[in-house]
Design an enzyme around this catalytic site. Structure first.
Site, PDB file in Angstrom:
ATOM      1  N   ARG A  31       0.845  -1.195   0.000  1.00  0.00           N
ATOM      2  CA  ARG A  31       0.000   0.000   0.000  1.00  0.00           C
ATOM      3  C   ARG A  31       0.877   1.240   0.000  1.00  0.00           C
ATOM      4  O   ARG A  31       2.038   1.196   0.376  1.00  0.00           O
ATOM      5  CB  ARG A  31      -0.907   0.015   1.237  1.00  0.00           C
TER       6      ARG A  31
ATOM      7  N   LYS B 255       3.718  -6.178  11.934  1.00  0.00           N
ATOM      8  CA  LYS B 255       2.928  -6.557  10.752  1.00  0.00           C
ATOM      9  C   LYS B 255       3.238  -7.980  10.278  1.00  0.00           C
ATOM     10  O   LYS B 255       4.368  -8.336  10.009  1.00  0.00           O
ATOM     11  CB  LYS B 255       3.222  -5.559   9.627  1.00  0.00           C
TER      12      LYS B 255
ATOM     13  N   ARG C  63      -0.881   5.962  13.065  1.00  0.00           N
ATOM     14  CA  ARG C  63       0.090   5.304  13.961  1.00  0.00           C
ATOM     15  C   ARG C  63      -0.497   5.279  15.356  1.00  0.00           C
ATOM     16  O   ARG C  63      -1.102   6.263  15.778  1.00  0.00           O
ATOM     17  CB  ARG C  63       1.400   6.105  14.060  1.00  0.00           C
TER      18      ARG C  63
HETATM   19  C1  BTN Z   1       0.467  -3.731   2.346  1.00  0.00           C
HETATM   20  O1  BTN Z   1       1.266  -2.833   2.089  1.00  0.00           O
HETATM   21  O2  BTN Z   1       0.109  -3.963   3.494  1.00  0.00           O
HETATM   22  C2  BTN Z   1      -0.114  -4.562   1.223  1.00  0.00           C
HETATM   23  C3  BTN Z   1       0.763  -5.703   0.853  1.00  0.00           C
HETATM   24  C4  BTN Z   1       0.168  -6.587  -0.229  1.00  0.00           C
HETATM   25  C5  BTN Z   1       1.160  -7.609  -0.751  1.00  0.00           C
HETATM   26  C6  BTN Z   1       0.533  -8.586  -1.680  1.00  0.00           C
HETATM   27  S1  BTN Z   1       1.596  -9.940  -2.053  1.00  0.00           S
HETATM   28  C7  BTN Z   1       0.504 -10.482  -3.299  1.00  0.00           C
HETATM   29  C8  BTN Z   1       0.005  -9.240  -4.008  1.00  0.00           C
HETATM   30  N1  BTN Z   1       0.902  -8.849  -5.079  1.00  0.00           N
HETATM   31  C9  BTN Z   1       1.490  -7.683  -4.838  1.00  0.00           C
HETATM   32  O3  BTN Z   1       2.312  -7.129  -5.585  1.00  0.00           O
HETATM   33  N2  BTN Z   1       1.075  -7.190  -3.662  1.00  0.00           N
HETATM   34  C10 BTN Z   1       0.098  -8.057  -3.043  1.00  0.00           C
END
Ligand code: BTN
Length: 324
Positions: free
Chosen positions: A120, A185, A320
């Site tokens: 994100r 996380k 946060r």
């Molecule tokens: C975040 O930042 O919390 C979201 C992370 C999401 C990661 C997943 S892994 C599978 C899918 N492909 C990606 O490129 N991102 C999501």
């Protein structure tokens, strides 16, 4: 199968195997074995080398496997699965689905490694080879993207439920949809939409779960992260976890389509780790302090500021916790 996969297969039991033993078994030279094993470092695969005993994978190895995943899936979830694609290396599983001209509901793509995993807010999702879960699924919604504001919260609830079924407890949700353990996380969700704001649209729902984070990967992550092997101190099988994730997701998505976020709110509230805590809200350059008091029916974060409750959209702000 590539030599890399053959070697990983030989080493999958986590025991020592000598270069000579593998060379004989795979009918290649010891140099070929050695060269391939040298490239494991780039993949961030944790390997121990012993001058006499040979090589050992610290965490063993289990390849993602279509039949094992399907075996762990419920008939109800299987009925919603339209495709299950398992890739070795890809830039991003989300991008892989997004680049297809048409996508169906229940199309699922997994990869052993992502070279450009997306998180994100434009962040990278660190995606080392063979140790974690990178999963994307597509769903077509007849309603417009504007109706899907709470989708990522519903997905967060289903991921926690899936992990609970794998015996992992005490997980929480940090608004909007970070899956956390002890405020660290563990998993993240990235939803990318295409189509109309008002008319039919498609969502690609990307889920990343840290199963084993090699130390080299941990250093690259800006947030405090944790993995399932640290939480449970057990060897977990990715195929089982993927099956449970799909068991929950492929039921939650049609549920969300029919009932929206309302069905998921009571559970979301149970998992809310920010509830009643002091938070910092970052909005552009501005930083506001307040008390998180839950979410509204659209999934916006409610924050008490100067005796007033204000609602914040996940796209506009980052949060946060003041205490963690
Ligand atoms: C975040 O930042 O919390 C979201 C992370 C999401 C990661 C997943 S892994 C599978 C899918 N492909 C990606 O490129 N991102 C999501």
């Amino acid at each position: 199968m590539t030599l890399r996969k053959h070697i990983l297969n030989n080493l999958s039991d986590g025991e020592f195997h000598s270069g000579q033993e593998m060379a004989d078994d795979l009918q290649v030279t010891r140099t070929a074995i050695w060269k391939t094993i040298k490239s494991f470092a780039e993949l961030e695969i944790d390997l121990e080398t012993h001058p006499k005993k040979g090589y050992r994978l610290l965490h063993g190895f289990d390849f993602l496997d279509e039949s094992k995943i399907k075996l762990g899936m419920s008939p109800q979830a299987l009925a919603h699965l339209s495709q299950l694609e398992i890739l070795d290396t890809i830039d991003s599983t989300n991008q892989h689905l997004l680049s297809q001209k048409t996508r169906t509901s229940g199309q699922v793509c997994l990869a052993e490694q992502q070279t450009n995993g997306r998180g994100r807010r434009g962040r990278e999702w660190v995606s080392p080879y063979g140790t974690s879960i990178y999963l994307s699924t597509s769903w077509n919604f007849p309603s417009g993207a504007s109706e899907l504001a709470g989708l990522s919260l519903a997905v967060g609830v289903s991921i926690i439920n899936a992990l609970k079924k794998c015996g992992i407890n005490n997980l929480g949700l940090k608004w909007p949809n970070d899956i956390v353990y002890d405020f660290k996380k563990l998993a993240g969700i990235l939803i990318e939409m295409s189509g109309d704001v008002m008319g039919p649209c498609n969502a690609v729902i990307g889920v990343g779960v840290n199963v084993i984070l090699p130390e080299t990967a941990t250093h690259k992550i800006s947030q405090e992260a944790i993995d399932l092997s640290t939480i449970t101190n057990k060897k977990l099988l990715r195929n089982n976890i993927v099956a449970e994730l799909l068991n929950e997701l492929l039921i939650a998505l049609p549920k969300f389509q029919d009932e929206g976020l309302s069905h998921f709110i009571p559970e979301w509230n149970n998992f809310d780790v920010l509830k009643d805590g002091e938070v910092f809200i970052h909005h552009g350059d501005k930083k506001i302090e307040g008390k998180a008091v839950g979410i509204d029916p659209q999934g916006r974060l409610l924050v008490e500021l100067d005796n007033q409750v204000k609602a914040f959209n996940s796209g506009d702000v980052s949060v946060r916790s003041k205490t963690n």
